[in-house]
Design a protein around this motif. Structure first.
Motif, short mmCIF file in Angstrom:
data_model
loop_
_atom_site.label_atom_id
_atom_site.label_comp_id
_atom_site.label_asym_id
_atom_site.label_seq_id
_atom_site.Cartn_x
_atom_site.Cartn_y
_atom_site.Cartn_z
N GLN A 180 -0.63 9.80 7.48
CA GLN A 180 -0.77 8.71 8.23
C GLN A 180 -0.72 7.66 7.68
O GLN A 180 -0.12 6.66 8.01
N ALA A 181 -1.50 7.38 6.36
CA ALA A 181 -1.39 6.52 5.48
C ALA A 181 0.05 6.04 5.19
O ALA A 181 0.65 4.68 5.41
N GLN A 182 0.61 6.92 4.48
CA GLN A 182 1.89 6.84 4.05
C GLN A 182 3.12 6.19 4.93
O GLN A 182 3.65 5.30 4.92
N GLU A 183 2.85 6.85 6.14
CA GLU A 183 3.82 6.41 7.39
C GLU A 183 3.77 5.02 7.65
O GLU A 183 4.48 4.11 7.80
N VAL A 184 2.54 4.38 7.69
CA VAL A 184 2.21 3.00 7.90
C VAL A 184 2.64 2.14 6.66
O VAL A 184 3.51 1.20 6.75
N HIS A 185 2.57 2.49 5.54
CA HIS A 185 2.78 2.00 4.30
C HIS A 185 4.33 1.77 4.38
O HIS A 185 4.86 0.73 3.78
N VAL A 186 5.15 2.87 4.33
CA VAL A 186 6.50 2.82 4.56
C VAL A 186 6.97 1.77 5.58
O VAL A 186 7.85 0.88 5.39
N ALA A 187 6.32 1.93 6.84
CA ALA A 187 6.54 0.54 7.82
C ALA A 187 6.25 -0.75 7.48
O ALA A 187 7.07 -1.56 7.52
N VAL A 188 5.35 -0.70 6.75
CA VAL A 188 4.93 -2.25 6.21
C VAL A 188 6.02 -2.61 5.02
O VAL A 188 6.51 -3.96 5.16
N ARG A 189 6.43 -1.60 4.28
CA ARG A 189 7.27 -1.96 3.13
C ARG A 189 8.81 -2.58 4.18
O ARG A 189 9.37 -3.61 3.52
N ASP A 190 9.02 -1.88 4.97
CA ASP A 190 10.30 -1.90 5.74
C ASP A 190 10.29 -3.20 6.22
O ASP A 190 11.24 -4.23 6.39
N TRP A 191 9.17 -3.56 6.99
CA TRP A 191 9.08 -4.82 7.62
C TRP A 191 9.15 -6.18 6.75
O TRP A 191 9.82 -7.07 6.92
N LEU A 192 8.45 -5.82 5.36
CA LEU A 192 8.75 -6.96 4.46
C LEU A 192 10.29 -7.01 3.98
O LEU A 192 10.70 -8.25 3.79
N LYS A 193 10.75 -6.04 4.15
CA LYS A 193 12.09 -6.09 3.53
C LYS A 193 13.11 -6.82 4.54
O LYS A 193 13.94 -7.50 4.35
N LYS A 194 12.85 -6.29 5.79
CA LYS A 194 13.59 -6.95 6.85
C LYS A 194 13.31 -8.44 6.97
O LYS A 194 14.03 -9.24 7.53
N ASN A 195 11.89 -8.84 7.00
CA ASN A 195 11.58 -10.23 7.21
C ASN A 195 11.16 -11.16 6.16
O ASN A 195 10.94 -12.49 6.37
N VAL A 196 10.91 -10.42 5.12
CA VAL A 196 10.80 -11.38 3.83
C VAL A 196 12.06 -11.33 2.99
O VAL A 196 12.71 -12.13 3.01
N SER A 197 11.85 -10.26 2.09
CA SER A 197 12.97 -10.02 1.26
C SER A 197 12.78 -8.59 0.67
O SER A 197 11.62 -8.00 0.58
N GLU A 198 14.03 -8.10 -0.05
CA GLU A 198 14.03 -6.86 -0.58
C GLU A 198 12.99 -6.74 -1.75
O GLU A 198 12.38 -6.01 -2.08
N GLU A 199 13.24 -8.10 -2.41
CA GLU A 199 12.30 -8.21 -3.72
C GLU A 199 10.88 -7.96 -3.47
O GLU A 199 9.99 -7.24 -3.96
N VAL A 200 10.37 -8.76 -2.24
CA VAL A 200 9.00 -8.94 -2.15
C VAL A 200 8.58 -7.55 -1.41
O VAL A 200 7.41 -6.94 -1.73
N ALA A 201 9.45 -6.71 -0.68
CA ALA A 201 9.34 -5.37 -0.14
C ALA A 201 8.84 -4.31 -1.39
O ALA A 201 8.13 -3.76 -1.37
N SER A 202 9.70 -4.48 -2.35
CA SER A 202 9.39 -3.53 -3.58
C SER A 202 8.67 -3.93 -4.70
O SER A 202 7.83 -3.17 -5.10
N LYS A 203 7.96 -5.14 -4.65
CA LYS A 203 7.12 -5.68 -5.53
C LYS A 203 5.54 -5.56 -5.05
O LYS A 203 4.75 -5.46 -5.79
N THR A 204 5.53 -5.80 -3.66
CA THR A 204 4.39 -5.89 -2.95
C THR A 204 3.59 -4.81 -3.06
O THR A 204 4.01 -3.72 -2.51
N ARG A 205 2.20 -4.75 -3.71
CA ARG A 205 1.46 -3.60 -3.36
C ARG A 205 0.73 -3.58 -2.37
O ARG A 205 0.16 -4.52 -1.61
N ILE A 206 0.90 -2.14 -1.76
CA ILE A 206 0.35 -1.91 -0.24
C ILE A 206 -1.06 -0.79 -0.61
O ILE A 206 -0.43 0.16 -1.05
N ILE A 207 -2.01 -1.45 -0.51
CA ILE A 207 -3.11 -0.36 -0.68
C ILE A 207 -3.89 0.20 0.26
O ILE A 207 -3.53 -0.50 1.52
N TYR A 208 -4.25 1.22 0.56
CA TYR A 208 -5.15 1.57 1.63
C TYR A 208 -6.80 1.75 1.51
O TYR A 208 -7.21 1.67 0.47
#
Ligand code: PEP
Length: 249
Positions: A180-208
């Motif tokens: 459940q957590a992983q599913e949302v973390h992937v979605a958040v990363r994907d949102w960052l990729k589409k709406n901010v940048s690929e770099e921010v998506a890959s570098k931003t830490r997403i904690i649970y």
């Protein structure tokens, strides 16, 4: 966990006394903590000075909230300048207890994040859905809306850590499953990729965050997109918090 440095924050909330905090600090000072993890604790404001002067420098300190702009005539508030002055490097913003108990709104939280970052503090930016929102299939919509309020306000993501904290899991003992957590973390990363940048998506830490403890942290830490934890209840026990910090290994 992914390739970024693991990040574990302890949110002590409105708990503790001078004595209990002295004991917690002493337990943290004697714990052996994995060196390659960013460890941060967030004491109640009134104890930050005590913690700063007694806690190992290996652990950084965070405020649990900050005022939206420069300090001044704002009774009861604590400014970013004051947090910096007292040695804080971070601030938690948008915690669900502030959103849903105190009533803070997305835009206000976004402004707080922008101000804290402009003054050089790191921001632990919290997002997460309530139980009825999850049950109505709105988990992603809610998280993306909260994320957008941060994205619209902040000029840079360099010092932002996103904390996904489903409200139904906070302080309830009902932890999200790793899936459940992983599913949302992937979605958040994907949102960052589409709406901010690929770099921010890959570098931003997403904690649970949400009922993480010494017993469930290792399974959660195995997930690729879980880059650390924000811990409430279990962060009040030094040895258990150390187990969570060390769960990435
Ligand atoms: C929190 O308040 O950020 C939190 C995750 O609390 P708990 O670990 O107690 O659920």
């Amino acid at each position: 966990a992914g390739s970024g440095k693991f990040f574990v924050g302890g949110n002590w909330k409105c708990n503790g006394t001078k004595d209990s905090i002295a004991k917690l600090v002493s337990d943290l000072n004697s714990a052996s903590l994995e060196a390659d993890v960013d460890v941060v604790v967030s004491p109640p404001f009134v104890y930050i000075d005590q913690v700063k002067s007694s806690l190992t420098d290996l652990i950084e300190i965070s405020g649990q909230n900050s005022w939206v702009g420069k300090g001044g005539a704002f009774t009861g508030e604590i400014s970013v300048e004051q947090l910096k002055d007292i040695g804080c490097k971070w601030v938690i913003l948008g915690h669900s207890e502030r959103r849903h108990v105190i009533g803070e709104k997305d835009e206000f939280i976004g402004k707080k994040a922008a101000y804290a970052l402009s003054e050089g503090l790191g921001v632990i930016a919290c997002i997460g859905e309530k139980l009825e929102e999850r049950e109505a299939g709105k988990t992603f919509d809610v998280c993306f809306e909260q994320l957008k309020a941060f994205a619209d306000a902040v000029p840079s993501w360099e010092k932002v850590v996103v904390a996904y904290e489903p409200v139904w899991a906070i302080g309830t003992g009902k932890v999200a499953s790793p899936q459940q957590a992983q599913e949302v973390h992937v979605a958040v990363r994907d949102w960052l990729k589409k709406n901010v940048s690929e770099e921010v998506a890959s570098k931003t830490r997403i904690i649970y965050g949400g009922s993480v403890n010494g017993g469930n942290c290792a399974e959660l830490a195995k997930e690729e997109d879980i880059d650390g934890f924000l811990v409430g209840g279990a962060s009040l026990k030094g040895p258990e918090f150390a187990t969570i910090v060390n769960s990435v290994t």
